[in-house]
Design an enzyme around this catalytic site. Structure first.
Site, PDB file in Angstrom:
ATOM      1  N   TYR A 109      16.339  -5.093  14.199  1.00  0.00           N
ATOM      2  CA  TYR A 109      16.032  -5.032  12.760  1.00  0.00           C
ATOM      3  C   TYR A 109      17.065  -5.816  11.945  1.00  0.00           C
ATOM      4  CZ  TYR A 109      15.056  -2.778   8.213  1.00  0.00           C
ATOM      5  OH  TYR A 109      14.758  -2.510   6.896  1.00  0.00           O
ATOM      6  N   ARG A 165      -2.387  -3.119   5.965  1.00  0.00           N
ATOM      7  CA  ARG A 165      -2.764  -3.421   7.358  1.00  0.00           C
ATOM      8  C   ARG A 165      -3.718  -2.367   7.883  1.00  0.00           C
ATOM      9  NH1 ARG A 165       1.553  -2.535  11.973  1.00  0.00           N
ATOM     10  NH2 ARG A 165       1.929  -0.931  10.415  1.00  0.00           N
ATOM     11  N   GLY A 225       7.353  -4.653   6.619  1.00  0.00           N
ATOM     12  CA  GLY A 225       8.389  -4.619   7.644  1.00  0.00           C
ATOM     13  C   GLY A 225       8.306  -3.357   8.463  1.00  0.00           C
ATOM     14  N   ASN A 275       0.814  -1.232   0.000  1.00  0.00           N
ATOM     15  CA  ASN A 275       0.000   0.000   0.000  1.00  0.00           C
ATOM     16  C   ASN A 275       0.838   1.269   0.000  1.00  0.00           C
ATOM     17  OD1 ASN A 275       0.667  -0.990   2.617  1.00  0.00           O
ATOM     18  ND2 ASN A 275      -0.647   0.539   3.533  1.00  0.00           N
ATOM     19  N   ARG A 276       2.129   1.177   0.317  1.00  0.00           N
ATOM     20  CA  ARG A 276       2.964   2.401   0.305  1.00  0.00           C
ATOM     21  C   ARG A 276       4.442   2.017   0.208  1.00  0.00           C
ATOM     22  NH1 ARG A 276       4.455   3.897   5.924  1.00  0.00           N
ATOM     23  NH2 ARG A 276       3.562   2.352   7.333  1.00  0.00           N
ATOM     24  N   GLY A 277       5.279   3.032   0.062  1.00  0.00           N
ATOM     25  CA  GLY A 277       6.731   2.843   0.084  1.00  0.00           C
ATOM     26  C   GLY A 277       7.246   1.897  -0.993  1.00  0.00           C
ATOM     27  N   ILE A 278       8.214   1.092  -0.609  1.00  0.00           N
ATOM     28  CA  ILE A 278       8.844   0.162  -1.553  1.00  0.00           C
ATOM     29  C   ILE A 278       7.813  -0.834  -2.094  1.00  0.00           C
ATOM     30  CG2 ILE A 278      10.558  -1.695  -1.740  1.00  0.00           C
ATOM     31  CD1 ILE A 278      12.238  -0.164   0.380  1.00  0.00           C
ATOM     32  N   ASP A 324      -2.498  -8.610   8.468  1.00  0.00           N
ATOM     33  CA  ASP A 324      -1.470  -8.262   9.452  1.00  0.00           C
ATOM     34  C   ASP A 324      -0.539  -9.469   9.525  1.00  0.00           C
ATOM     35  OD1 ASP A 324       0.114  -7.838  11.694  1.00  0.00           O
ATOM     36  OD2 ASP A 324      -1.496  -6.876  12.831  1.00  0.00           O
ATOM     37  N   VAL A 325       0.710  -9.297   9.111  1.00  0.00           N
ATOM     38  CA  VAL A 325       1.610 -10.453   9.008  1.00  0.00           C
ATOM     39  C   VAL A 325       2.017 -11.013  10.369  1.00  0.00           C
ATOM     40  CG1 VAL A 325       2.511  -9.761   6.732  1.00  0.00           C
ATOM     41  CG2 VAL A 325       3.754  -9.068   8.815  1.00  0.00           C
TER      42      VAL A 325
END
Ligand code: NDP
Length: 237
Positions: A143, A37, A80, A14-17, A51-52
């Site tokens: 991370y 999510r 992530g 849905n966004r970013g990468i 939701d992973v």
């Protein structure tokens, strides 16, 4: 080998990468399903809520996709999060929540996806790792552990499923212009860019281009690999 018009699933698309990857795979001719999510998903894609960190949510989303669209053949485990802090301040919860989303989340999705891939006898598992999974980062013990964990996981998937025509690879971005890095102050951004041989952050589209290649029949003999897209920051790690 994936077909030119396969069903592709991008978690956190849905966004970013993730959104850049979804756009690239759509431009390649795939039918792209994105997961989100929170909020409202962007238009132009099939979208399912997932939701992973919740196995039942992953199961429900896959059931819906398989019933309404078909079996996803290209799986991009992209969702992530970060929860950065120095190790002496990092709580068990800080550590475990990042592992749960980034590593166990990718496991939940790829394990569930494998059920369909085994039926198809082909497929692509593509995990979005990070340069810090190879080189580490101060303030990111949680991370970086989650991202290096993806490498062992992808390589095990590669060994276990290779005979069924399924590949598993990790794409390891360096610093990419998204919400995740928007929180870095100007000085930190400058310090990071100075360490990158190419001297700048990456665009989400530069990551998406590599995902597009790995998802394509042109990458049919690549599995168990880490593909860095980091401007040279990790020097191959
Ligand atoms: P963003 O913070 O912009 O987006 C994160 C995405 O992950 C969102 O779609 C978010 O959904 C989703 N997500 C987070 N937690 C969950 C969850 N529990 N269940 C489902 N979806 C979830 O991050 P980026 O686009 O920058 O990062 C994408 C991937 O690339 C991540 O795996 C990240 O670690 C990796 N990466 C990023 C780098 C960077 O510099 N930006 C560098 C290296 C790797 P929602 O919108 O609902 O919150």
């Amino acid at each position: 080998m994936s077909e030119p018009t396969s069903i592709a699933l991008v978690t956190g698309g849905n966004r970013g990468i993730g959104l850049a990857i979804a756009r690239a795979l759509k431009a390649d001719g795939h039918r792209v399903v994105i997961t989100y999510r929170t909020g409202t998903p962007p238009e132009g894609f099939d979208a399912v809520q997932m939701d992973v960190t919740v196995t039942a949510s992953v199961e429900t989303a896959f059931e819906k996709i398989e019933k309404e669209i078909g079996i996803p053949e290209i799986i991009v485990a992209n969702a992530g999060m970060t929860k950065d802090t120095l190790v002496m301040r990092m709580s068990d919860e800080d550590f475990e929540s990042v592992i749960n989303a980034n590593l166990t989340g990718a496991f939940r999705v790829s394990k569930r996806a494998t059920k369909g891939l085994l039926k198809l006898k082909r497929g692509r598992l593509i995990f979005i790792g990070s340069v810090v999974g190879g080189v580490g980062a101060a303030g990111q013990v949680n991370y970086s552990a989650s991202k290096s964990g993806l490498v062992g996981m992808a390589r095990s998937f590669a060994r276990e499923l290779g005979s069924r025509g399924i590949t598993a690879n990790v794409i390891a971005p360096g610093f990419v212009e998204t919400d995740m890095t928007a929180t870095l102050d100007e000085k930190r951004r400058g310090d990071i860019a100075a360490q990158v041989p190419l001297g700048r952050f990456c665009s989400a589209e530069e990551i998406a281009d590599v995902v597009s290649f790995i998802a394509s029949p042109r990458a049919s003999y690549i599995t168990g690999a880490i593909i860095p897209v980091d401007g040279g920051l990790g020097m191959g790690h």
